[in-house]
Design a protein around this motif. Structure first.
Motif, mmCIF file in Angstrom:
data_model
loop_
_atom_site.group_PDB
_atom_site.id
_atom_site.type_symbol
_atom_site.label_atom_id
_atom_site.label_comp_id
_atom_site.label_asym_id
_atom_site.label_seq_id
_atom_site.Cartn_x
_atom_site.Cartn_y
_atom_site.Cartn_z
ATOM 1 N N ILE A 45 17.294 0.688 5.337
ATOM 2 C CA ILE A 45 16.610 -0.360 4.856
ATOM 3 C C ILE A 45 15.918 -0.292 3.391
ATOM 4 O O ILE A 45 15.091 0.623 3.270
ATOM 5 N N LYS A 46 16.296 -0.925 2.350
ATOM 6 C CA LYS A 46 15.666 -0.914 1.136
ATOM 7 C C LYS A 46 14.982 -1.805 0.921
ATOM 8 O O LYS A 46 14.032 -2.061 0.134
ATOM 9 N N ILE A 47 15.210 -3.290 1.164
ATOM 10 C CA ILE A 47 14.333 -4.494 0.962
ATOM 11 C C ILE A 47 14.453 -5.265 2.298
ATOM 12 O O ILE A 47 15.624 -5.345 3.233
ATOM 13 N N PHE A 48 13.478 -5.778 2.883
ATOM 14 C CA PHE A 48 13.505 -6.225 4.140
ATOM 15 C C PHE A 48 12.373 -7.682 4.299
ATOM 16 O O PHE A 48 11.607 -7.717 3.216
ATOM 17 N N GLU A 49 12.820 -8.730 4.985
ATOM 18 C CA GLU A 49 11.893 -9.810 5.378
ATOM 19 C C GLU A 49 11.439 -10.000 6.249
ATOM 20 O O GLU A 49 12.242 -10.022 7.660
ATOM 21 N N VAL A 50 10.205 -10.400 6.676
ATOM 22 C CA VAL A 50 9.466 -10.611 7.855
ATOM 23 C C VAL A 50 8.992 -12.192 7.918
ATOM 24 O O VAL A 50 8.691 -12.711 6.929
ATOM 25 N N ASP A 51 8.963 -12.809 8.965
ATOM 26 C CA ASP A 51 8.387 -14.132 9.108
ATOM 27 C C ASP A 51 6.919 -13.993 9.459
ATOM 28 O O ASP A 51 6.340 -12.778 9.520
ATOM 29 N N LEU A 67 0.708 -1.298 0.075
ATOM 30 C CA LEU A 67 -0.206 0.142 -0.035
ATOM 31 C C LEU A 67 0.725 1.348 0.097
ATOM 32 O O LEU A 67 0.363 2.312 0.729
ATOM 33 N N THR A 68 1.763 1.332 -0.791
ATOM 34 C CA THR A 68 2.668 2.335 -1.180
ATOM 35 C C THR A 68 2.520 3.708 0.047
ATOM 36 O O THR A 68 3.156 3.190 0.977
ATOM 37 N N HIS A 69 2.029 4.807 -0.359
ATOM 38 C CA HIS A 69 2.146 5.900 0.632
ATOM 39 C C HIS A 69 1.459 5.502 2.098
ATOM 40 O O HIS A 69 1.713 6.192 2.851
ATOM 41 N N GLY A 70 0.788 4.562 1.947
ATOM 42 C CA GLY A 70 0.067 4.349 3.227
ATOM 43 C C GLY A 70 1.079 3.421 4.082
ATOM 44 O O GLY A 70 0.796 3.193 5.191
ATOM 45 N N ASN A 71 2.255 3.069 3.629
ATOM 46 C CA ASN A 71 3.441 2.373 4.387
ATOM 47 C C ASN A 71 2.989 1.178 5.296
ATOM 48 O O ASN A 71 3.291 1.033 6.281
ATOM 49 N N SER A 72 2.139 0.209 4.410
ATOM 50 C CA SER A 72 1.612 -0.750 5.238
ATOM 51 C C SER A 72 1.481 -1.848 3.835
ATOM 52 O O SER A 72 1.483 -1.660 2.774
ATOM 53 N N VAL A 73 1.525 -3.146 4.308
ATOM 54 C CA VAL A 73 1.070 -4.379 3.414
ATOM 55 C C VAL A 73 0.240 -5.227 4.222
ATOM 56 O O VAL A 73 0.196 -5.437 5.403
ATOM 57 N N VAL A 74 -0.696 -5.595 3.241
ATOM 58 C CA VAL A 74 -1.814 -6.432 3.795
ATOM 59 C C VAL A 74 -2.231 -7.717 3.242
ATOM 60 O O VAL A 74 -1.693 -7.767 1.845
ATOM 61 N N GLU A 75 -2.686 -8.609 3.975
ATOM 62 C CA GLU A 75 -3.100 -9.798 3.036
ATOM 63 C C GLU A 75 -4.658 -10.138 3.186
ATOM 64 O O GLU A 75 -5.254 -9.650 4.356
ATOM 65 N N TYR A 124 7.456 -1.334 14.455
ATOM 66 C CA TYR A 124 8.909 -1.492 14.536
ATOM 67 C C TYR A 124 9.552 -0.344 14.884
ATOM 68 O O TYR A 124 8.962 0.956 14.726
ATOM 69 N N ASP A 125 10.728 -0.274 15.355
ATOM 70 C CA ASP A 125 11.486 0.754 15.781
ATOM 71 C C ASP A 125 11.953 1.541 14.458
ATOM 72 O O ASP A 125 12.328 2.570 14.566
ATOM 73 N N GLU A 126 12.405 0.636 13.614
ATOM 74 C CA GLU A 126 13.396 0.977 12.528
ATOM 75 C C GLU A 126 12.446 2.025 11.272
ATOM 76 O O GLU A 126 12.913 2.396 10.264
ATOM 77 N N ASN A 127 10.911 1.672 11.485
ATOM 78 C CA ASN A 127 10.345 2.230 10.404
ATOM 79 C C ASN A 127 10.733 1.938 8.973
ATOM 80 O O ASN A 127 10.953 2.813 8.180
ATOM 81 N N PRO A 128 10.696 0.512 8.491
ATOM 82 C CA PRO A 128 11.360 0.014 7.427
ATOM 83 C C PRO A 128 10.460 -0.023 6.393
ATOM 84 O O PRO A 128 10.954 0.002 5.212
ATOM 85 N N LEU A 129 8.896 0.287 6.581
ATOM 86 C CA LEU A 129 8.291 0.630 5.475
ATOM 87 C C LEU A 129 8.049 2.124 4.810
ATOM 88 O O LEU A 129 7.672 2.893 5.428
ATOM 89 N N VAL A 130 8.823 2.429 3.618
ATOM 90 C CA VAL A 130 8.846 3.798 3.196
ATOM 91 C C VAL A 130 8.318 3.520 1.695
ATOM 92 O O VAL A 130 9.242 3.059 0.884
ATOM 93 N N ASP A 131 7.125 3.958 1.419
ATOM 94 C CA ASP A 131 6.540 3.564 -0.009
ATOM 95 C C ASP A 131 6.816 2.317 -0.475
ATOM 96 O O ASP A 131 7.485 2.190 -1.409
#
Length: 307
Positions: free
Chosen positions: A268-274, A214-222, A238-245
């Motif tokens: 962070i440019k790319i990251f992986e979550v479990d 969700l781009t500018h919403g800085n979110s990912v949903v299923e 998260y503390d890092e705020n990894p979601l940027v667009d």
């Protein structure tokens, strides 16, 4: 409560860019090689962080490594396929000056699916010679060519899954152009359309759920088959705020989710979550519009992650 970040080792390589620390970081069992389509670099990064293959052309929007080792890449003006000798063996160029190409996908029959944004937005399927074999009209609900669509994919049932940014919707089209399903992404709980939760990448899983960035919403949903949110991540976790667009995404066979933060200028440019939303791997090198994880610890990723 903040979700923890699980890191235990780091691999670093030196780069020509000053004051830059470009690295992969993750748990001991995670090291990836991956393809990047991005504004600074388009090519393949090895598990040690080195450049394995470079297209020598920046600004790519989509692409991936084919089973035969060739590389298919989409820029806004052209789609190319490179063989193992870096020779261009397939090319499709936009047919109108104002048009933008958004994504490319090699189909099982050998044809290539491409999105064309413009005055008459559409999906085309073209043969090996670049001839249009099939054309499907799209309904992005905007004349803003750049914001009409991005990562469209063809489903196993023959339909097309298409995210439309300014329509705040992921639409499923039949081959005749009929829309058979629509998932809205202007969720009230996220702040509605003011939050600019524009859908960018939509991936249909085997269980029928759909993963959406969700781009500018800085979110990912299923989303489930009814469009309800059943899993989500955002920066509040998260503390890092990894979601940027967040733009590109990939669901790995082990259930982990990898996300590209296209808007991140640093960190962070790319990251992986479990599946429990813990960050287990990050890459802080080149920016990525889209990407494809290729290997983990020397073993190829199974399945077809970009479809």
């Amino acid at each position: 409560m903040k979700i923890k970040t699980v890191f235990k080792f780091i691999i670093v390589i030196s780069l020509s860019m000053p004051s830059a620390l470009w690295a992969q970081k993750g748990t001991p069992e995670i090291a990836h090689s991956f393809f990047i389509a991005g504004p600074q670099f388009t090519g393949i990064i090895g598990e040690s962080g080195d450049i394995v293959w470079d297209s020598k052309k920046t600004g790519a929007r989509d692409g991936y490594v084919l089973k035969n080792g060739h590389v298919l890449i989409c820029w806004s003006d052209e789609v190319r396929e490179y063989n193992k000798n870096k020779e261009i063996i397939f090319s499709y160029k936009k047919s109108e000056p104002s048009m933008e190409l958004g994504t490319a996908l090699r189909l099982p029959n050998g044809n290539t699916m491409i999105t064309e944004s413009g005055t008459k937005p559409r999906i085309v399927e073209v043969d090996r010679k670049g001839k249009v074999i099939k054309s499907i009209a799209l309904q992005p609900e905007t004349d803003n060519i750049h914001m009409q669509t991005r990562m469209a994919r063809k489903l196993k049932n023959g339909n097309y899954l298409v995210p439309h940014l300014l329509a705040f919707a992921v639409k499923e089209y039949q081959p005749d152009g009929t829309i058979v399903n629509t998932f809205s992404t202007d969720f009230e709980a996220f702040g509605g359309r003011k939050a600019e939760t524009w859908p960018f990448t939509a991936i249909r899983s085997k269980n029928g759920n759909t993963l959406v960035t969700l781009t500018h919403g800085n979110s990912v949903v299923e989303l489930d088959s009814q469009g309800n949110i059943i899993w989500e991540i955002n920066n509040a976790l998260y503390d890092e705020n990894p979601l940027v667009d967040p733009c590109g995404a990939q669901r790995l066979p082990n259930g982990n989710t990898v996300i590209a933060s296209y808007g991140a200028q640093e960190g962070i440019k790319i990251f992986e979550v479990d599946q429990d939303k813990n960050i287990v791997w990050t890459y802080n090198g080149y920016r990525a519009h889209h990407f494809q994880i290729l290997t983990t610890n020397g073993k190829p990723i199974k399945g077809k992650p970009l479809k």
